[in-house]
Every structure is written in structure tokens, then in C-alpha cells.
Design an enzyme around this catalytic site. Structure first.
Site, mmCIF file in Angstrom:
data_model
loop_
_atom_site.group_PDB
_atom_site.id
_atom_site.type_symbol
_atom_site.label_atom_id
_atom_site.label_comp_id
_atom_site.label_asym_id
_atom_site.label_seq_id
_atom_site.Cartn_x
_atom_site.Cartn_y
_atom_site.Cartn_z
ATOM 1 C CB ALA A 62 -0.868 -0.018 1.257
ATOM 2 N N GLY A 101 0.455 -5.109 0.664
ATOM 3 C CA GLY A 101 -0.673 -5.086 -0.256
ATOM 4 C C GLY A 101 -0.331 -5.701 -1.604
ATOM 5 C CD GLU A 104 -2.780 -7.598 2.295
ATOM 6 O OE1 GLU A 104 -2.422 -6.427 2.052
ATOM 7 O OE2 GLU A 104 -3.453 -7.912 3.293
ATOM 8 C CD GLU A 124 1.194 -5.867 5.170
ATOM 9 O OE1 GLU A 124 2.006 -6.787 5.411
ATOM 10 O OE2 GLU A 124 0.484 -5.830 4.147
HETATM 11 N N1 3HC Z 1 4.594 3.487 0.131
HETATM 12 C C1 3HC Z 1 5.092 4.707 -0.157
HETATM 13 N N2 3HC Z 1 6.389 4.931 -0.450
HETATM 14 C C2 3HC Z 1 7.196 3.878 -0.471
HETATM 15 C C3 3HC Z 1 6.763 2.578 -0.178
HETATM 16 C C4 3HC Z 1 5.390 2.391 0.126
HETATM 17 N N3 3HC Z 1 4.872 1.187 0.380
HETATM 18 N N4 3HC Z 1 7.821 1.729 -0.276
HETATM 19 C C5 3HC Z 1 8.883 2.473 -0.600
HETATM 20 N N5 3HC Z 1 8.518 3.771 -0.733
HETATM 21 C C6 3HC Z 1 9.374 4.894 -1.121
HETATM 22 C C7 3HC Z 1 10.484 5.148 -0.111
HETATM 23 O O1 3HC Z 1 10.051 6.001 0.916
HETATM 24 C C8 3HC Z 1 11.548 5.781 -0.963
HETATM 25 O O2 3HC Z 1 11.219 7.117 -1.143
HETATM 26 P P1 3HC Z 1 12.364 8.234 -1.288
HETATM 27 O O3 3HC Z 1 13.159 7.828 -2.493
HETATM 28 O O4 3HC Z 1 11.580 9.494 -1.458
HETATM 29 O O5 3HC Z 1 13.152 8.184 -0.016
HETATM 30 C C9 3HC Z 1 11.388 5.074 -2.303
HETATM 31 O O6 3HC Z 1 10.072 4.515 -2.302
HETATM 32 C C10 3HC Z 1 12.367 3.950 -2.546
HETATM 33 O O7 3HC Z 1 12.363 3.074 -1.422
HETATM 34 P P2 3HC Z 1 13.690 2.453 -0.807
HETATM 35 O O8 3HC Z 1 14.727 3.507 -0.689
HETATM 36 O O9 3HC Z 1 13.287 1.710 0.400
HETATM 37 O O10 3HC Z 1 14.111 1.455 -2.000
HETATM 38 P P3 3HC Z 1 14.808 0.041 -1.902
HETATM 39 O O11 3HC Z 1 15.000 -0.393 -3.297
HETATM 40 O O12 3HC Z 1 15.963 0.072 -0.961
HETATM 41 O O13 3HC Z 1 13.707 -0.925 -1.227
HETATM 42 C C11 3HC Z 1 11.542 -1.901 -0.907
HETATM 43 C C12 3HC Z 1 12.533 -1.220 -1.894
HETATM 44 C C13 3HC Z 1 12.086 -3.267 -0.466
HETATM 45 C C14 3HC Z 1 10.236 -2.085 -1.634
HETATM 46 C C15 3HC Z 1 11.354 -1.001 0.332
HETATM 47 O O14 3HC Z 1 11.054 0.297 -0.099
HETATM 48 C C16 3HC Z 1 10.266 -1.429 1.274
HETATM 49 O O15 3HC Z 1 10.466 -2.301 2.087
HETATM 50 N N6 3HC Z 1 9.094 -0.769 1.181
HETATM 51 C C17 3HC Z 1 8.012 -0.955 2.106
HETATM 52 C C18 3HC Z 1 7.291 -2.244 1.908
HETATM 53 C C19 3HC Z 1 6.149 -2.340 2.867
HETATM 54 O O16 3HC Z 1 6.278 -2.140 4.053
HETATM 55 N N7 3HC Z 1 4.970 -2.685 2.350
HETATM 56 C C20 3HC Z 1 3.819 -2.816 3.147
HETATM 57 C C21 3HC Z 1 3.085 -1.534 3.149
HETATM 58 S S1 3HC Z 1 1.701 -1.573 4.243
HETATM 59 C C22 3HC Z 1 0.520 -2.391 3.390
HETATM 60 O O17 3HC Z 1 0.748 -2.854 2.317
HETATM 61 C C23 3HC Z 1 -0.817 -2.451 4.056
HETATM 62 C C24 3HC Z 1 -1.731 -3.398 3.375
HETATM 63 O O18 3HC Z 1 -1.721 -4.626 4.029
HETATM 64 C C25 3HC Z 1 -3.142 -2.873 3.387
#
Ligand code: 3HC
Ligand code: NAI
Length: 685
Positions: A62, A101, A104, A124
Site C-alpha cells: 500500500a 498489499g 495481497e 506490515e
Molecule cells: N509506500 C510509499 N512509499 C514507499 C513505499 C510504500 N509502500 N515503499 C517504498 N517507498 C518509497 C520510499 O520512501 C523511498 O522514497 P524516497 O526515495 O523518497 O526516499 C522510495 O520509495 C524507494 O524506497 P527504498 O529507498 O526503500 O528502495 P529500496 O529499493 O531500498 O527498497 C523496498 C525497496 C524493499 C520495496 C522497500 O522500499 C520497502 O520495504 N518498502 C516498504 C514495503 C512495505 O512495508 N509494504 C507494506 C506496506 S503496508 C501495506 O501494504 C498495508 C496493506 O496490508 C493494506
């Protein structure tokens, strides 16, 4: 251009997301996916659907920036349901990371194909949440409860090959033909009589339904790790519901739990940390076109506790290291420790012996300083004495090639003074690793007055290569982390003389969520660090403990008494020593509550953090949070010291400091930044 486009390949509709950088599932993506599915459903010529992403990854979750804002439909659960309910088979084509997400969405698809390097996970929980788009209900139905619990509660992803083993993906595709193989797969299954629907499956949860104790066992095995965090408990409750309740009711519970967590303080704190970690990598005042210095060989001076650990970081990342010592015995000991650490990792199955030999093969050990001449970066980790550091920098300046970076691992000393000994102060930087340096993720990068942008940018990039989280600090005693530790330590000592016991002080912090308190930490590190029998004058509690042979965990006694399992218990001898000091100090003795101890220990740290900010020693408050989280075990669910201060209110901190003014003493100065912000009702972050 729209973030979602569709392409027709004969009777297969391919829905393509292109939402850089990570294809987060923001509103436009969700709406586009829903429209793509509707397009497929409404077109008789389409027999099957593929969902894939452009760029570096499949949907990484998400869009975290949307949390806390008013929701705009369609919601992700609605989109996942629409995919699952599509009468035509939908295939997820996965590369990069299918996270949160993103996974999912893939679970809503009827089939999943991934390339070998892909990773799949539900992280998450690391944001203080639980999967909120059906993940807690669909994943166990697809993989079984054991794997689902592990993935959801740890938040760690699995590899594509593991995903294949546990039934999470159906096929592995070759990296350069994922799109084509996914279309072929879709066409192949298009004619099948029915398609697997994750929410309707019961085969993989049947076992847990008959053995519900699997949940209690999981809780018992993980209780220590989960302590203090709300999200893991909610994750477990939701997975249990997947087994015990019909899908619709399970989903309802998942939604309730998600909404509660997403609006709570813990998740807000952990989302803050997610962005704070990424923000920390950004350095103010560095032009984007600043060139990097190529680093192909690293030199390390001093093969002691830190030098060896620092070397391992580079060896593990495949970078050759030249390790220099002044004595053969110390060098041999250092090299043997590196080998022993690698072999222990191999024995635990986290490395192969071949990888151990590969890493060791990159190490050159020598007593000859001249061997550092061709290194691109030299890090000194010799004794913490300015005179020795200066001498080292003079020597390095004379022999290391021009353009190379000269770094110090000093914990407290002034980098600018070291730089002044060289003809190239722009090449000098602090690289403050934390012990054990091969494990701790924090790296404080100390920016000297003359450190060049190229040097800074290079070491920040290098930190990422070796898996560290780097935070930039200015030059001040103890930098960010140790500088804030100092007032905590001195308050902890004072509390002992006012009637609090070491165990009460430690408990106040472990209740807060720290893995250990100051006295447990001191026992672990060894009370005799920097202590010698000859120099000991019985003038501090610590000195007397050392004189009595109570030197910490390693001698079985320190502040605490330790049993053979290194479990500590309160020591009457320590209490008697403290009572003696307290009586001689003439201070009034009284009882302290946990809250009062926390105020005395933590508020002065916030105050020091504010001074660090006000002096420009940290670039931003969130950098301080990252330091304390990754270097000192500050509990993640509070968001770090500065975020925590914001949460309880800066006025609360200011008032607390005023209440304890007498105990804090006349020399204690309240930060004007803290005072100003508190009075204006502002926050740090
Ligand atoms: N939402 C918004 N922005 C995000 C994001 C997300 N899910 N994931 C990454 N970004 C942004 C980062 O903030 C970063 O922004 P910036 O360049 O402005 O600083 C940019 O994308 C690049 O991210 P990284 O520097 O972390 O890039 P990497 O290549 O090192 O890593 C990744 C990529 C493994 C995908 C890592 O970004 C990550 O772990 N992201 C989060 C994944 C996550 O937690 N997903 C679950 C979200 S909650 C959810 O899905 C709820 C659902 O169940 C309803
Ligand atoms: P240590 O005493 O374990 O190791 C220092 C090593 O440097 C010894 O092996 C010594 O023989 C060698 N040495 C001394 N002078 C030398 C010289 N001129 N040339 C080559 N080798 C020389 O010390 P430790 O703990 O590794 O600390 C090193 C540095 O790291 C210090 O600046 C310390 O403040 C810093 N540091 C220490 C941390 C810790 O927890 N121990 C944490 C972070 C930083």
C-alpha cells in the site's frame, strides 16, 4: 500517462502498473487495477488476465503516505476481492518484491508466477500494522498456518524458491521472459474448469483447525521478541480467525484490527521510522552531481575489538581488506577472531564454508603500514587517545595515495583535530561503528569542518553496500549517540546515591521497552573497560566493584550476580557498596517509582537531543531517532527519543525537567530549542 495500462495479447489481457519507484498501491493504481479487471470481465474475447509491473519491482505494498489521510476508493480489499471474483483466471507475474498489499493482490489472483530473484512477504508488522487487504486470511489458506504465522509475524519475506515449496507461487519463470511466460501460463489455464480461489480454500488450514495449540506454542516461543508491540499480537489473532471463523468473519476481524492499529501511536511511530531511515541517507548541502570516489580496497588499522568487526563488513561485501597492527600477537588474535566469527555463522547455517574461505581470502594481514599505500579508504581503530590518533593521521597522510579517504572510528574525539594533522583535511571523516561492528546496523558518519562532499557521498553509499544505516553527525564530543547517552549515565549513577537500586533503574527502562538497562549494559560490556588495578582509587562504585573482582558478566559478578546461564540477580554485596557510597554522599535516601526514574533518565536525553539539533550537529530530529533505535535499542514502537517526546508533548518534558531541577543540578542547562518549541506548542518532527 496513466499509471495502469492494459495490453491485449490475443485472448489474454495484460494489466501493467508503472508507478515508480516501487509501484506502491496508491489510489490511481487501485482504480486502474479495478478498471482493468472490469475491462477483462466485460470482453468476451478475453479468456485470461495477467497482472504485472514495470520498473524495479512488483507492487511493494500500500502507499504508506496515504495512511492517516481520508481514504479514497476503491479500497485495496475491494480491488483484491474484484480480482479474486473475476470469472476469468488472473495470473500475477512477480519480479522484485511483492510486499504487503502487493502480495495481497497476488493472493487475490488465481495463479502466481515469479522469477527466481523475487521476494514475497507481508512486512506490515514492521510498520506496526497487520496485513489489511485479506493477507491474514488468504495466506494461511494458501501456505498453511505455520508458514503464514512466520511470515506475517516476523514480516520477513521469503525467496521465490521457498515460495514455490510452500505453495505460495505456482511456477518460477526465467528472469528475462517473465511477461511471456505469464501470458503462456494464463492461456494454458484459461480453459480449465475451475480456478483456485484463495479465500475458498480449506485444505491447508485443516491441520491447524485440528491442532489449535499451534498458536499458543508460537506465542510462547516468540514472547520475548514480541514484548511491547501491539501489531504481532493482532497478527496472531487474525491468523487464528482464519482457522476458526468463516472467511467473511475473519476478514471483518482483520479490518477492525487494521483500523485500530493504523490509527494508533505505535504504527504512527513505526511509519515515522520507515521514512526516517530513508531520510537519514540524504545529506544537506551536497550537490546531486558530486562525484563518487571508487572504493576497491579498504585498509584498517588496529585489529582489536572494533578493527576486526569493521573488517568483516567489507569482506562480507566482497571488498578486499588490508588489516594492519603494531604487534604480531594482536594481529594473529584479530585474524583468528574474524575466522572464528565467520565459522560460527557457518555452523549456524547462515553461511557456507566456501563463503567463509572466500571472505578470508580477501583479507591481507600485515605489520607494515606501507601496505596501506594503495587503499582507497583507510579506517583507523587504534586506542582512543588523541595523541595516538594524531600520530596515526600524520603517518597515513605521508603514505596513503592521494584521493583516498582517511577515516577514524573514534567514539568521542574531535575529527577536525585529527584532520589538522594531515595535508588533506577534506579527505578526513569519522566512521563511528558500533560494537559488535559486524552486527550492529548503525554507522555514525562524522562530518568534519572540511570533509569534502565527495568523501561524504562516497561513505554514505558504502554504508549501504555493507548493510549499515548511516546517520550524519557534526563534530562534538560523543557525536549524536554517545553524547545523549552521557546524561542518562550520569543520572543513573546519581539515582543510586539517592536510594534507587540498579535493578529498579534497569527495570524502569526494560518496562519502557529497552532490551536492557544501564547497569545490565555495563555488566555486559565489562566494568573494567579503561580500569586498571594500579590506577584504582576506590572513589566510584564502579571502581570498588572492580577492586572486589566484580567486573561484569565475564567474571560472573558485576552490579548483578550471574548464574551459569548468565541470568542476573540482585546482589547484596553491590547493595552494601552502594549504601556505603550513599551514606558518605550525605544525600537523602528515598524510594523512586518507575515513572520518576524514566523521567530522570530520559528527559535529560531529550534535552541533549534538542541541543544537538540546535547546534546543527544532527541534520534533523528523525536522524536522532534512527541513531537511538539502531545503536542503543530504543524501542521501535515509541518511534525513537525525539518522536516519543513529540508524542508525550514537549511541554511535558519541559515541565518534568523543571520538577527535577534540584536533582539535575545547577550545571544542567535546558535547551532553548526545547523550551521554545514546548512553549509554542510545537514538536521536533
Ligand atoms: N509506500 C510509499 N512509499 C514507499 C513505499 C510504500 N509502500 N515503499 C517504498 N517507498 C518509497 C520510499 O520512501 C523511498 O522514497 P524516497 O526515495 O523518497 O526516499 C522510495 O520509495 C524507494 O524506497 P527504498 O529507498 O526503500 O528502495 P529500496 O529499493 O531500498 O527498497 C523496498 C525497496 C524493499 C520495496 C522497500 O522500499 C520497502 O520495504 N518498502 C516498504 C514495503 C512495505 O512495508 N509494504 C507494506 C506496506 S503496508 C501495506 O501494504 C498495508 C496493506 O496490508 C493494506
Ligand atoms: P582495542 O584495544 O580492542 O583495539 C585497538 C587495537 O589497536 C589493538 O589491537 C592495538 O594493538 C592496536 N593499535 C594500537 N595502536 C596502534 C597503532 N599505532 N598502529 C596499529 N595498531 C595499533 O580497542 P577497540 O575497542 O577496538 O577500540 C578502537 C577504537 O574504536 C577506539 O577509538 C574506540 O574508541 C573506538 N570504538 C570502540 C567501541 C567499543 O565498543 N569497543 C565502539 C565504537 C568505537
Amino acid at each position: 500517462m496513466s499509471v495502469i495500462t492494459t495490453q491485449r495479447h490475443g485472448d489474454v489481457l495484460v494489466i501493467i502498473s508503472d508507478n515508480p519507484p516501487v509501484n506502491a498501491l496508491g489510489q490511481a493504481v487501485r482504480a486502474g487495477l479495478a478498471a482493468g479487471i472490469a475491462e477483462a470481465a466485460g470482453d468476451d474475447a478475453i479468456k485470461a488476465v495477467v497482472i504485472r509491473c514495470e520498473g524495479r519491482t512488483f507492487f511493494a505494498g500500500a502507499d504508506i503516505t496515504e495512511f492517516g489521510k481520508p481514504p479514497v476508493g476503491p479500497s485495496l480489499p475491494e480491488v483484491v476481492d474484484a480480482i479474486e471474483q473475476c470469472r476469468k483466471p488472473v495470473v500475477a507475474a512477480i519480479h522484485g518484491t511483492a510486499l504487503g498489499g502487493g502480495l495481497e493482490v497476488a493472493l487475490g489472483c488465481h495463479y502466481r508466477i515469479a522469477i527466481g530473484s523475487a521476494k514475497l512477504g507481508l512486512p506490515e508488522v514492521k510498520l506496526g500494522l497487520l496485513p489489511g487487504a485479506g493477507g491474514t486470511q488468504r495466506l494461511p489458506r494458501v501456505t498453511g498456518v505455520a508458514d503464514a504465522l512466520n511470515m506475517i509475524v516476523s514480516g520477513n519475506p521469503v525467496t521465490a524458491s521457498r515460495a514455490l515449496e510452500i505453495g505460495l507461487v505456482d511456477r518460477i519463470a526465467s528472469a528475462d521472459s517473465l511477461a511471456e511466460e505469464a501470458i503462456a501460463f494464463a492461456r494454458e489455464v484459461a480453459g480449465a474448469a475451475g480456478h483456485p480461489v484463495s479465500s475458498l480454500r480449506t485444505d491447508r488450514i485443516a491441520e491447524a483447525a485440528n491442532h489449535p495449540q499451534v498458536f499458543d506454542k508460537f506465542v510462547a516461543e516468540n514472547s520475548r521478541k514480541l514484548q511491547g508491540f501491539d501489531a504481532p499480537k493482532a497478527c496472531i489473532e487474525a491468523v487464528r480467525a482464519a482457522v476458526e471463523l468463516p472467511f467473511e468473519q475473519g476478514i471483518k476481524l482483520e479490518r477492525e484490527l487494521f483500523l485500530k492499529l493504523v490509527s494508533g501511536t505505535q504504527s504512527r511511530a513505526m511509519r515515522h521510522l520507515f521514512f526516517a531511515e530513508r531520510q537519514a541517507a540524504k545529506i544537506d548541502g551536497i550537490p546531486a552531481d558530486t562525484p563518487l570516489i571508487p572504493i576497491t580496497r579498504v585498509g584498517i588499522l588496529g585489529a582489536g575489538t572494533m578493527g576486526g568487526g569493521i573488517a568483516m563488513n567489507f569482506l562480507s561485501a566482497g571488498l578486499p581488506v588490508t588489516l594492519v597492527e603494531r604487534e604480531q600477537a594482536a594481529l594473529d588474535r584479530g585474524v583468528a577472531t574474524i575466522r572464528k566469527n565467520y565459522e560460527r555463522t557457518a555452523a549456524r547455517g547462515r553461511m557456507t564454508m566456501e563463503q567463509v574461505e572466500q571472505a578470508m581470502g580477501l583479507l591481507t594481514s600485515t605489520l607494515d603500514y606501507e601496505d596501506l599505500a594503495d587503499c582507497d579508504l583507510v579506517i583507523e581503530a587504534v586506542f582512543e587517545l588523541m595523541e595516538i590518533k594524531k600520530e596515526v593521521f600524520r603517518r597515513l597522510d605521508g603514505l596513503v595515495k592521494p584521493g583516498a579517504i582517511l577515516a577514524s572510528n573514534t567514539s568521542y574525539l574531535n575529527i577536525d583535530e585529527m584532520a589538522a594533522e594531515t595535508t588533506r583535511p577534506e579527505a578526513v571523516v569519522g566512521l563511528h561503528f558500533f560494537s559488535p561492528a559486524n552486527i550492529m546496523r548503525l554507522l555514525e558518519v562524522v562530518r568534519g569542518a572540511k570533509t569534502s562532499p565527495s568523501v561524504l557521498k562516497t561513505v554514505m553509499g558504502l554504508a549501504k553496500t555493507i548493510g549499515k544505516i548511516a546517520v550524519v553527525s557534526g563534530v562534538c564530543p560523543g557525536f549524536i549517540g554517545n553524547r545523549m547517552l552521557s546524561p542518562r549515565q550520569s543520572e543513573a549513577q546519581k539515582l543510586l546515591l539517592e536510594g534507587a537500586t540498579p535493578w529498579e533503574v534497569d527495570a524502569a527502562l526494560t518496562e519502557f521497552g529497552f532490551p536492557m538497562g544501564p547497569f545490565q549494559m555495563a555488566d555486559l560490556a565489562g566494568l573494567d573497560l579503561g580500569w586498571t588495578a594500579e590506577g584504582s582509587t576506590s572513589s566510584t562504585i564502579r571502581e570498588v566493584l572492580c577492586e572486589r573482582g566484580r567486573r561484569g558478566q565475564k567474571t560472573g559478578q558485576g552490579f548483578y550476580d550471574y548464574d551459569e546461564n548468565r541470568r542476573g540477580s540482585p546482589s547484596p554485596e553491590t547493595e552494601a557498596i552502594i549504601a556505603d557510597f550513599a551514606a558518605r554522599s550525605g544525600r537523602a535516601q528515598r524510594k523512586f517509582s518507575g515513572d520518576e526514574i524514566r523521567e530522570r533518565l530520559l528527559y535529560p536525553m531529550i534535552n541533549e537531543g534538542a541541543k544537538i539539533l540546535e547546534e546543527g550537529m544532527a541534520q534533523r530530529a528523525s536522524d536522532i531517532d534512527i541513531v537511538w533505535l539502531n545503536g542503543y535499542g530504543w524501542p521501535a514502537f515509541t518511534g525513537g527519543p525525539m518522536f516519543w517526546a513529540d508524542t508525550i508533548g514537549l511541554k511535558t518534558v519541559l515541565d518534568g525537567l523543571a520538577r527535577h531541577a534540584d536533582a539535575l543540578g545547577q550545571d544542567f542547562i535546558v535547551s532553548s530549542l526545547l523550551k521554545g518549541k514546548a512553549e509554542a506548542g510545537e514538536s521536533f518532527n
